[in-house]
Scaffold this motif. Structure first.
Motif, PDB file in Angstrom:
ATOM      1  N   ARG A  53      35.149  25.636 -31.033  1.00 50.83           N
ATOM      2  CA  ARG A  53      35.932  25.654 -29.792  1.00 50.83           C
ATOM      3  C   ARG A  53      36.786  24.394 -29.656  1.00 50.83           C
ATOM      4  O   ARG A  53      37.957  24.457 -29.284  1.00 50.83           O
ATOM      5  CB  ARG A  53      35.020  25.817 -28.598  1.00 50.83           C
ATOM      6  N   GLN A  54      36.186  23.256 -29.959  1.00 49.33           N
ATOM      7  CA  GLN A  54      36.941  22.007 -29.880  1.00 49.33           C
ATOM      8  C   GLN A  54      38.055  21.976 -30.926  1.00 49.33           C
ATOM      9  O   GLN A  54      39.174  21.505 -30.658  1.00 49.33           O
ATOM     10  CB  GLN A  54      36.018  20.807 -30.050  1.00 49.33           C
ATOM     11  N   ARG A  55      37.751  22.480 -32.105  1.00 48.32           N
ATOM     12  CA  ARG A  55      38.742  22.502 -33.183  1.00 48.32           C
ATOM     13  C   ARG A  55      39.915  23.415 -32.808  1.00 48.32           C
ATOM     14  O   ARG A  55      41.075  23.084 -33.049  1.00 48.32           O
ATOM     15  CB  ARG A  55      38.086  22.949 -34.492  1.00 48.32           C
ATOM     16  N   LEU A  56      39.618  24.547 -32.211  1.00 46.53           N
ATOM     17  CA  LEU A  56      40.668  25.467 -31.786  1.00 46.53           C
ATOM     18  C   LEU A  56      41.587  24.777 -30.770  1.00 46.53           C
ATOM     19  O   LEU A  56      42.817  24.865 -30.864  1.00 46.53           O
ATOM     20  CB  LEU A  56      40.051  26.732 -31.193  1.00 46.53           C
ATOM     21  N   THR A  57      41.008  24.067 -29.826  1.00 48.36           N
ATOM     22  CA  THR A  57      41.802  23.330 -28.842  1.00 48.36           C
ATOM     23  C   THR A  57      42.642  22.256 -29.532  1.00 48.36           C
ATOM     24  O   THR A  57      43.827  22.085 -29.236  1.00 48.36           O
ATOM     25  CB  THR A  57      40.889  22.702 -27.773  1.00 48.36           C
ATOM     26  N   LEU A  58      42.035  21.544 -30.470  1.00 45.12           N
ATOM     27  CA  LEU A  58      42.742  20.512 -31.224  1.00 45.12           C
ATOM     28  C   LEU A  58      43.937  21.101 -31.967  1.00 45.12           C
ATOM     29  O   LEU A  58      45.064  20.602 -31.860  1.00 45.12           O
ATOM     30  CB  LEU A  58      41.783  19.841 -32.218  1.00 45.12           C
ATOM     31  N   TYR A  59      43.712  22.169 -32.721  1.00 47.30           N
ATOM     32  CA  TYR A  59      44.777  22.745 -33.541  1.00 47.30           C
ATOM     33  C   TYR A  59      45.889  23.331 -32.679  1.00 47.30           C
ATOM     34  O   TYR A  59      47.067  23.190 -33.000  1.00 47.30           O
ATOM     35  CB  TYR A  59      44.214  23.790 -34.496  1.00 47.30           C
ATOM     36  N   ARG A  60      45.538  23.967 -31.593  1.00 51.17           N
ATOM     37  CA  ARG A  60      46.569  24.516 -30.706  1.00 51.17           C
ATOM     38  C   ARG A  60      47.364  23.389 -30.039  1.00 51.17           C
ATOM     39  O   ARG A  60      48.575  23.502 -29.880  1.00 51.17           O
ATOM     40  CB  ARG A  60      45.953  25.440 -29.672  1.00 51.17           C
ATOM     41  N   THR A  61      46.709  22.305 -29.693  1.00 45.54           N
ATOM     42  CA  THR A  61      47.416  21.146 -29.132  1.00 45.54           C
ATOM     43  C   THR A  61      48.408  20.597 -30.146  1.00 45.54           C
ATOM     44  O   THR A  61      49.559  20.300 -29.819  1.00 45.54           O
ATOM     45  CB  THR A  61      46.417  20.046 -28.715  1.00 45.54           C
ATOM     46  N   LEU A  62      47.973  20.483 -31.384  1.00 44.99           N
ATOM     47  CA  LEU A  62      48.849  19.961 -32.431  1.00 44.99           C
ATOM     48  C   LEU A  62      50.017  20.901 -32.711  1.00 44.99           C
ATOM     49  O   LEU A  62      51.151  20.448 -32.914  1.00 44.99           O
ATOM     50  CB  LEU A  62      48.051  19.691 -33.702  1.00 44.99           C
ATOM     51  N   MET A  63      49.752  22.208 -32.716  1.00 47.99           N
ATOM     52  CA  MET A  63      50.836  23.167 -32.941  1.00 47.99           C
ATOM     53  C   MET A  63      51.854  23.096 -31.802  1.00 47.99           C
ATOM     54  O   MET A  63      53.057  23.260 -32.030  1.00 47.99           O
ATOM     55  CB  MET A  63      50.281  24.585 -33.050  1.00 47.99           C
ATOM     56  N   ASP A  64      51.389  22.827 -30.627  1.00 49.33           N
ATOM     57  CA  ASP A  64      52.243  22.804 -29.446  1.00 49.33           C
ATOM     58  C   ASP A  64      52.985  21.477 -29.285  1.00 49.33           C
ATOM     59  O   ASP A  64      54.163  21.465 -28.942  1.00 49.33           O
ATOM     60  CB  ASP A  64      51.386  23.075 -28.212  1.00 49.33           C
ATOM     61  N   CYS A  65      52.308  20.354 -29.528  1.00 49.52           N
ATOM     62  CA  CYS A  65      52.861  19.037 -29.202  1.00 49.52           C
ATOM     63  C   CYS A  65      53.048  18.113 -30.405  1.00 49.52           C
ATOM     64  O   CYS A  65      53.768  17.124 -30.296  1.00 49.52           O
ATOM     65  CB  CYS A  65      51.948  18.321 -28.208  1.00 49.52           C
ATOM     66  N   GLY A  66      52.347  18.395 -31.486  1.00 52.36           N
ATOM     67  CA  GLY A  66      52.350  17.465 -32.601  1.00 52.36           C
ATOM     68  C   GLY A  66      53.606  17.517 -33.448  1.00 52.36           C
ATOM     69  O   GLY A  66      54.282  18.537 -33.516  1.00 52.36           O
ATOM     70  N   GLN A  67      53.904  16.408 -34.078  1.00 52.55           N
ATOM     71  CA  GLN A  67      54.967  16.340 -35.072  1.00 52.55           C
ATOM     72  C   GLN A  67      54.354  16.663 -36.432  1.00 52.55           C
ATOM     73  O   GLN A  67      53.135  16.753 -36.587  1.00 52.55           O
ATOM     74  CB  GLN A  67      55.600  14.947 -35.070  1.00 52.55           C
ATOM     75  N   ARG A  68      55.190  16.858 -37.426  1.00 52.22           N
ATOM     76  CA  ARG A  68      54.693  17.227 -38.762  1.00 52.22           C
ATOM     77  C   ARG A  68      53.644  16.242 -39.260  1.00 52.22           C
ATOM     78  O   ARG A  68      52.597  16.644 -39.769  1.00 52.22           O
ATOM     79  CB  ARG A  68      55.837  17.320 -39.749  1.00 52.22           C
TER      80      ARG A  68
END
Length: 108
Positions: A53-68
């Motif tokens: 669950r935490q990983r899913l939140t992390l990855y979705r945050t990165l897909m949404d806000c993260g740079q390459r």
């Protein structure tokens, strides 16, 4: 800006942030990840990548806000492949289509 001016697309720049291959993803497969405030400005800033669950939140945050560089640093290719079916259901279809076009290995 007037009410008739179009707002910029939320997808603007998404393709440029997606790594060219899954092989570039060097994120951890265990332990904790602490995101900088510029990425996790609202909500949790620390994630246990062994907790789905935490990983899913992390990855979705990165897909949404993260740079390459953020995505390469924090996302693990094996875990992303494992989580992709859940990510597909919880993320905008247009974003998923861009990721799967760039990284066809993710496509179901």
């Amino acid at each position: 800006m007037t009410s008739t001016d179009a707002l910029p697309s939320r997808l603007l720049g998404v393709v440029d942030r997606i790594p060219a291959s899954l092989g570039l993803l060097a994120g951890p497969d265990q332990g904790r990840v602490s995101l900088p405030v510029r990425l996790a400005w609202s909500g949790p800033t620390e994630f246990d990548v062994t907790d789905p669950r935490q990983r899913l939140t992390l990855y979705r945050t990165l897909m949404d806000c993260g740079q390459r560089d953020d995505i390469v640093r924090y996302v693990n290719a094996t875990l992303l492949r494992h989580d992709w079916p859940r990510i597909r259901r919880l993320t905008a279809r247009r974003v998923i289509a861009l990721w799967e076009h760039r990284l066809p290995e993710l496509a179901v």
